[in-house]
Scaffold this motif. Structure first.
Motif, mmCIF file in Angstrom:
data_model
loop_
_atom_site.group_PDB
_atom_site.id
_atom_site.type_symbol
_atom_site.label_atom_id
_atom_site.label_comp_id
_atom_site.label_asym_id
_atom_site.label_seq_id
_atom_site.Cartn_x
_atom_site.Cartn_y
_atom_site.Cartn_z
ATOM 1 N N ASN A 244 -2.988 -12.001 12.513
ATOM 2 C CA ASN A 244 -2.344 -12.886 13.473
ATOM 3 C C ASN A 244 -2.723 -12.539 14.907
ATOM 4 O O ASN A 244 -3.235 -11.450 15.171
ATOM 5 C CB ASN A 244 -0.809 -12.800 13.346
ATOM 6 C CG ASN A 244 -0.269 -13.624 12.181
ATOM 7 O OD1 ASN A 244 0.242 -13.090 11.211
ATOM 8 N ND2 ASN A 244 -0.391 -14.925 12.281
ATOM 9 N N THR A 245 -2.421 -13.469 15.809
ATOM 10 C CA THR A 245 -2.657 -13.219 17.239
ATOM 11 C C THR A 245 -1.372 -12.777 17.941
ATOM 12 O O THR A 245 -1.424 -12.017 18.903
ATOM 13 C CB THR A 245 -3.170 -14.496 17.920
ATOM 14 O OG1 THR A 245 -2.302 -15.580 17.549
ATOM 15 C CG2 THR A 245 -4.591 -14.829 17.480
ATOM 16 N N THR A 246 -0.228 -13.291 17.460
ATOM 17 C CA THR A 246 1.061 -12.969 18.094
ATOM 18 C C THR A 246 2.102 -12.700 17.000
ATOM 19 O O THR A 246 1.868 -12.993 15.830
ATOM 20 C CB THR A 246 1.554 -14.175 18.940
ATOM 21 O OG1 THR A 246 1.439 -15.350 18.132
ATOM 22 C CG2 THR A 246 0.740 -14.345 20.213
ATOM 23 N N LEU B 203 9.771 -8.609 5.047
ATOM 24 C CA LEU B 203 8.976 -7.387 4.939
ATOM 25 C C LEU B 203 8.798 -6.974 3.490
ATOM 26 O O LEU B 203 9.758 -6.918 2.720
ATOM 27 C CB LEU B 203 9.669 -6.259 5.709
ATOM 28 C CG LEU B 203 9.740 -6.471 7.234
ATOM 29 C CD1 LEU B 203 10.697 -5.474 7.865
ATOM 30 C CD2 LEU B 203 8.352 -6.370 7.863
ATOM 31 N N ALA B 204 7.560 -6.671 3.136
ATOM 32 C CA ALA B 204 7.248 -6.200 1.781
ATOM 33 C C ALA B 204 7.440 -4.683 1.727
ATOM 34 O O ALA B 204 7.819 -4.049 2.720
ATOM 35 C CB ALA B 204 5.824 -6.570 1.421
ATOM 36 N N GLU B 205 7.146 -4.096 0.575
ATOM 37 C CA GLU B 205 7.200 -2.636 0.460
ATOM 38 C C GLU B 205 6.361 -2.018 1.582
ATOM 39 O O GLU B 205 6.756 -1.066 2.230
ATOM 40 C CB GLU B 205 6.622 -2.261 -0.922
ATOM 41 C CG GLU B 205 7.064 -0.957 -1.512
ATOM 42 C CD GLU B 205 8.579 -0.828 -1.608
ATOM 43 O OE1 GLU B 205 9.062 0.240 -1.201
ATOM 44 O OE2 GLU B 205 9.273 -1.773 -2.060
ATOM 45 N N GLU B 206 5.220 -2.648 1.818
ATOM 46 C CA GLU B 206 4.308 -2.217 2.893
ATOM 47 C C GLU B 206 3.792 -3.492 3.569
ATOM 48 O O GLU B 206 3.262 -4.369 2.894
ATOM 49 C CB GLU B 206 3.166 -1.438 2.232
ATOM 50 C CG GLU B 206 1.980 -1.177 3.079
ATOM 51 C CD GLU B 206 0.975 -0.284 2.319
ATOM 52 O OE1 GLU B 206 1.360 0.780 1.790
ATOM 53 O OE2 GLU B 206 -0.203 -0.674 2.243
ATOM 54 N N THR B 207 4.021 -3.598 4.885
ATOM 55 C CA THR B 207 3.564 -4.791 5.614
ATOM 56 C C THR B 207 2.563 -4.352 6.672
ATOM 57 O O THR B 207 2.836 -3.420 7.440
ATOM 58 C CB THR B 207 4.762 -5.501 6.299
ATOM 59 O OG1 THR B 207 5.763 -5.735 5.304
ATOM 60 C CG2 THR B 207 4.351 -6.805 6.933
ATOM 61 N N ILE B 208 1.409 -4.990 6.692
ATOM 62 C CA ILE B 208 0.365 -4.597 7.653
ATOM 63 C C ILE B 208 0.007 -5.788 8.530
ATOM 64 O O ILE B 208 -0.240 -6.888 8.019
ATOM 65 C CB ILE B 208 -0.893 -4.079 6.904
ATOM 66 C CG1 ILE B 208 -0.526 -2.818 6.107
ATOM 67 C CG2 ILE B 208 -2.040 -3.801 7.872
ATOM 68 C CD1 ILE B 208 -1.665 -2.193 5.320
ATOM 69 N N LEU B 209 0.024 -5.569 9.855
ATOM 70 C CA LEU B 209 -0.384 -6.619 10.793
ATOM 71 C C LEU B 209 -1.734 -6.265 11.384
ATOM 72 O O LEU B 209 -1.887 -5.174 11.951
ATOM 73 C CB LEU B 209 0.613 -6.761 11.954
ATOM 74 C CG LEU B 209 2.100 -6.876 11.659
ATOM 75 C CD1 LEU B 209 2.863 -7.215 12.946
ATOM 76 C CD2 LEU B 209 2.348 -7.954 10.639
ATOM 77 N N LEU B 210 -2.686 -7.174 11.249
ATOM 78 C CA LEU B 210 -4.001 -6.946 11.841
ATOM 79 C C LEU B 210 -4.203 -7.940 12.981
ATOM 80 O O LEU B 210 -4.118 -9.156 12.761
ATOM 81 C CB LEU B 210 -5.101 -7.141 10.791
ATOM 82 C CG LEU B 210 -5.036 -6.222 9.569
ATOM 83 C CD1 LEU B 210 -6.159 -6.561 8.584
ATOM 84 C CD2 LEU B 210 -5.138 -4.752 9.981
ATOM 85 N N PRO B 211 -4.445 -7.443 14.208
ATOM 86 C CA PRO B 211 -4.591 -8.352 15.345
ATOM 87 C C PRO B 211 -5.988 -8.971 15.383
ATOM 88 O O PRO B 211 -6.981 -8.265 15.244
ATOM 89 C CB PRO B 211 -4.398 -7.426 16.548
ATOM 90 C CG PRO B 211 -4.864 -6.091 16.082
ATOM 91 C CD PRO B 211 -4.592 -6.025 14.606
ATOM 92 N N VAL B 212 -6.041 -10.299 15.538
ATOM 93 C CA VAL B 212 -7.356 -10.952 15.542
ATOM 94 C C VAL B 212 -7.603 -11.715 16.841
ATOM 95 O O VAL B 212 -6.682 -11.998 17.611
ATOM 96 C CB VAL B 212 -7.525 -11.913 14.331
ATOM 97 C CG1 VAL B 212 -7.625 -11.134 13.042
ATOM 98 C CG2 VAL B 212 -6.407 -12.926 14.277
#
Ligand SMILES: Nc1nc2c(c(=O)[nH]1)N[C@H]1C(S)=C(S)[C@@H](COP(=O)(O)OP(=O)(O)OC[C@H]3O[C@@H](n4cnc5c(=O)[nH]c(N)nc54)[C@H](O)[C@@H]3O)O[C@H]1N2
Ligand SMILES: Nc1nc2c(c(=O)[nH]1)N[C@H]1C(S)=C(S)[C@@H](COP(=O)(O)OP(=O)(O)OC[C@H]3O[C@@H](n4cnc5c(=O)[nH]c(N)nc54)[C@H](O)[C@@H]3O)O[C@H]1N2
Ligand SMILES: [Mo]
Length: 726
Positions: free
Chosen positions: A474-476, A485-494
């Motif tokens: 995501n951007t924002t 939220l999952a067991e593990e949530t990862i946000l990758l900025p693009v």
């Protein structure tokens, strides 16, 4: 708030200045808006190689507020590193969509582990490693791959290809919550799932039906075409349970006369009940049949089942049509007469048509009406679904669908020798439901806000919460990042489209492929979507890469070569790098009555009219966008044209307010079969058809049930039975 008499106008111009100040000055903002990139908001296809704010016919300036908002949002500063220590995820879950969007740009990868109070920054390498490890350990059909509609054709093609080589067809995009019914309905009737017209056809039409859409807010640049249509003596018939002020009168910012006096848009305005369109459209066709106004030679030569369809209409009782549509026999007759007199009619529609349990039937009914007078398969007339996201159509074209189109599958298998799964794959809601049943354990989202867009938010949060891993590019920030939220949530900025280091392409709703040149990154940290996908593919598919060289596929030109060889109509994309030429997708615009169906003919469909009755204390609720938002992203709390200064409201006709013993400004609860919202403010709204109610998406998704149109798998976001409690 002062009640407005028109949409657009000076307020829109003043807004440009306000946004440019927020973005760091007028010239900086102007340069960004004029850069050679396809506009980021709706699918009308502005910008591209002729520069920003230019349409496909080369007209300038074409400005809309939403594109300014989207640009200013991308030009925001970065979320400060302290932010993640300062706010717990619990606190973030109380932020409104607007507050989350205004936190700033995501610039570093983040991870949240269940039980932890905070998101923690993590390096790119570690984030990608964790994702790769989890996916290697997951049976492919326990994963799903969701795409929003803002990513490029190149990123979309690459990710769906990777997901399939990894081993699953659980690939889908926001279309299943949007225009899927248009694609399915059009394909069933005319063999092609997109618009049959180009911009030139629209500019020659003398009548436009605008059904179930609010382009004054959501496709503002269409308003110029509508104004011009009226100026050349044409007519616009609006069909909408709400009298949207911007569809009555609009002030086009780029036109002096329109700015000073306002332009009348609707020549007539029909207000059916929510869900009454199928009855209304059938009624118009029935009247045309009664006055023998159908194009018999066209139906005979080019269509299947027209006699059966007409026979079906003839036995449909008028009483049923009038009561189910909510439109009088006289108004239906007048509308049919206007259509009879038109030489070139274009039918345009949006979510008021697709967001129903009978969305496909609705689209087929529009197509029936167009075919009846031979308005499809020639110039200056035709069918025009007003698409949503700026590249949602392109993503569908390049293979972001659960089951890959046969032609693409065949090319990938033969030309490249790839081994692809042959399972049917799951649609968007099926992925949420599968997650809830713990049949899926990994989710990967290329943009969008899957939680915020889904019906039955309580269920959606539970479902996504049962995943082992959920990855967002995501951007924002958005509500999904905090409330699901999952067991593990990862946000990758693009990177946003205009920050990409390489050229990308997007397809407009006129089937025209636009080029975006990209530009300098505004922040250090975010990566290109294509780069992230190619890197993950390399880590997960190993040395052999599933038969492809993923280092080479970081080059957009290499991806375009593959698209050219595999995607029908996209051959010209191979020349994009050499010539920089934008092009129409071959075989889409229908200027001849030769339909890409097995028989070469179009088909008319018969429908039974759905029950639309309610208990006396129930209302039909539509969940819609305000002027100040783009989908789940809220830029401003106010809804300018419906003169609402807040979003926690239910808009009711004054007759319903008194019938239900309510008072304006009273706080009430709203309940449906799946959820309840408390402390909602009753607002009196003359413009809505009595018996119907309006609330704002995405907040009210807690009220929307998970029932879907069996043919398109689209939820009925526009028709929720609700009760008001005091
Ligand atoms: N500014 C802005 N632009 C956008 C978006 C945005 O959020 N903000 N979103 C983009 C996307 S993804 C999409 S799909 C489009 C959405 O564009 P629209 O479809 O215009 O958006 P909605 O707000 O969902 O509004 C639907 C309209 O349908 C009417 N309606 C509701 N129920 C019925 C019904 O039963 N029958 C009829 N005839 N009408 C009905 C409502 O009164 C409303 O005017 O816009 C795109 N452009
Ligand atoms: N109740 C109700 N629900 C609905 C609807 C409705 O009318 N009523 N409408 C439905 C419709 S039509 C749609 S299309 C869906 C929308 O569903 P989605 O497309 O899933 O949602 P968006 O809100 O458009 O996604 C917003 C997020 O996209 C990210 N983003 C923005 N630009 C980029 C980019 O360039 N790249 C990447 N990777 N991310 C980016 C931002 O982080 C932002 O938070 O919602 C559906 N849900
Ligand atoms: Mo949409």
């Amino acid at each position: 708030m002062r009640k407005r008499d028109s949409g657009g106008g000076w307020q829109a111009v003043a807004y440009t200045w306000k946004k440019s100040r927020e973005a760091g000055g007028f010239w900086k903002f102007w340069k960004a808006m004029r850069s050679r990139n396809a506009c980021k908001t709706c699918a009308l296809g502005m910008g591209g190689q002729k520069g920003g704010m230019v349409n496909e016919a080369g007209n300038f300036p074409e400005v809309c507020k939403k594109s300014l908002q989207a640009m200013a949002a991308d030009m925001q500063g970065a979320i400060a590193p302290e932010f993640w220590r300062k706010y717990t995820v619990q606190q973030l879950a109380t932020f409104t969509p607007r507050e989350l969007e205004h936190c700033g740009r995501l610039t570093q990868p983040l991870i949240h582990l269940r039980g932890s109070r905070h998101y923690e920054p993590i390096s790119w390498d570690m984030a990608l490693d964790r994702i790769a490890k989890k996916l290697r350990d997951t049976p492919p059909d326990r994963s799903f791959w969701y795409f929003s509609g803002r990513s490029s054709n190149e990123a979309g093609f690459l990710l769906q290809l990777f997901a399939r080589l990894y081993g699953t067809n659980n690939v889908n995009n926001c279309s299943f919550f949007c225009h899927q019914a248009s694609g399915v309905g059009l394909t069933s009737a005319i063999g092609s799932g997109t618009a049959t017209v180009d911009l030139d056809d629209l500019h020659k039409a003398d009548l436009l039906f605008l059904i179930g859409g609010n382009p004054a807010s959501n496709h503002p640049r269409l308003m110029t075409s509508l104004m011009e249509l009226r100026r050349r003596g044409g007519k616009v018939i609006v069909i909408n349970p709400v009298r949207e002020i911007g569809l009555v009168k609009f002030r086009i910012p780029s036109d002096v006369r329109s700015m000073l006096f306002g332009s009348e848009i609707a020549s007539s305005y029909l207000q059916p009940h929510i869900g009454g369109d199928l009855a209304l459209l059938s009624g118009i066709a029935k009247h045309l049949d009664e006055i023998q106004a159908q194009d018999k030679p066209f139906l005979q030569a080019n269509c299947l089942d027209s006699e059966e369809w007409l026979a079906h209409l003839r036995q449909m009782p008028w009483d049923e049509i009038v009561s189910k549509s909510g439109v009088s026999r006289a108004d239906i007759a007048t509308t049919a007469e206007t259509y009879r007199q038109s030489k070139n009619t274009v039918f345009a529609w949006t979510m008021g048509i697709t967001h129903h349990l009978h969305g496909v039937d609705n689209v087929q009914a529009i197509t029936n009406l167009a075919l009846m007078r031979g308005m499809v398969g020639r110039r200056s007339a035709g069918l025009m679904p007003l698409r949503g996201h700026s590249n949602v159509q392109g993503l569908g074209s390049v293979g972001v669908t659960p089951k890959l189109r046969d032609a693409i599958f065949a090319q990938l298998s033969h030309e490249y020798g790839l081994k692809l799964p042959t399972t049917p794959g799951l649609d968007t809601l099926a992925c949420i439901e599968g997650s809830h049943r713990r049949e899926l354990s990994s989710g990967f989202c290329l943009g969008g806000n899957l939680f915020g867009s889904s019906p039955d938010s309580t269920f959606a949060a539970e479902a996504l919460g049962r995943l082992d891993q959920l990855v967002h590019l995501n951007t924002t920030l958005n509500t999904g990042h905090a409330q699901a939220l999952a067991e593990e949530t990862i946000l990758l900025p693009v990177l946003a489209r205009d920050e990409e280091p390489q050229r990308t392409t997007q397809e407009s709703m006129f089937n025209f492929v636009r080029i975006s040149d990209g530009g300098p990154a505004r922040h250090a940290g975010p990566r290109s979507e294509m780069e992230v996908i190619a890197e993950l593919a390399k880590r997960i598919l190993g040395e052999q890469g599933g038969g492809l060289d993923w280092t080479q596929l970081r080059q957009a030109s290499a991806v375009r070569d593959m698209i050219a060889k595999t995607v029908p109509g996209y051959g010209a994309i191979a020349q994009v790098d050499a010539t920089g030429t934008e092009f129409p997708v071959a075989g889409r615009v229908l200027h001849e009555p030769k339909f890409p169906t097995p028989s070469g003919k179009a088909k008319l469909f018969r429908h039974t009219l759905p029950e639309n009755a309610l208990d006396a204390d129930q209302l039909r609720l539509m969940t819609v966008r305000s002027e100040g938002q783009f989908n789940s992203v809220v830029y401003e709390e106010y809804d300018l044209y419906r003169h609402q200064d807040r979003r926690d409201v239910i808009l009711l006709h004054p007759d319903d307010i008194s019938r239900l013993g309510l008072k304006p400004e009273q706080r009430v609860s709203i309940s449906s079969s799946v959820g309840k919202m408390n402390q909602i403010l009753v607002r009196s709204f003359d413009e809505i058809r009595p018996g119907n109610a309006l609330m704002y998406y995405p907040e009210c998704n807690v009220l929307v049930p998970r029932d879907v149109d069996p043919q398109s798998r689209t939820p009925a976001f526009k028709n929720v039975a609700v009760r008001v409690g005091v």
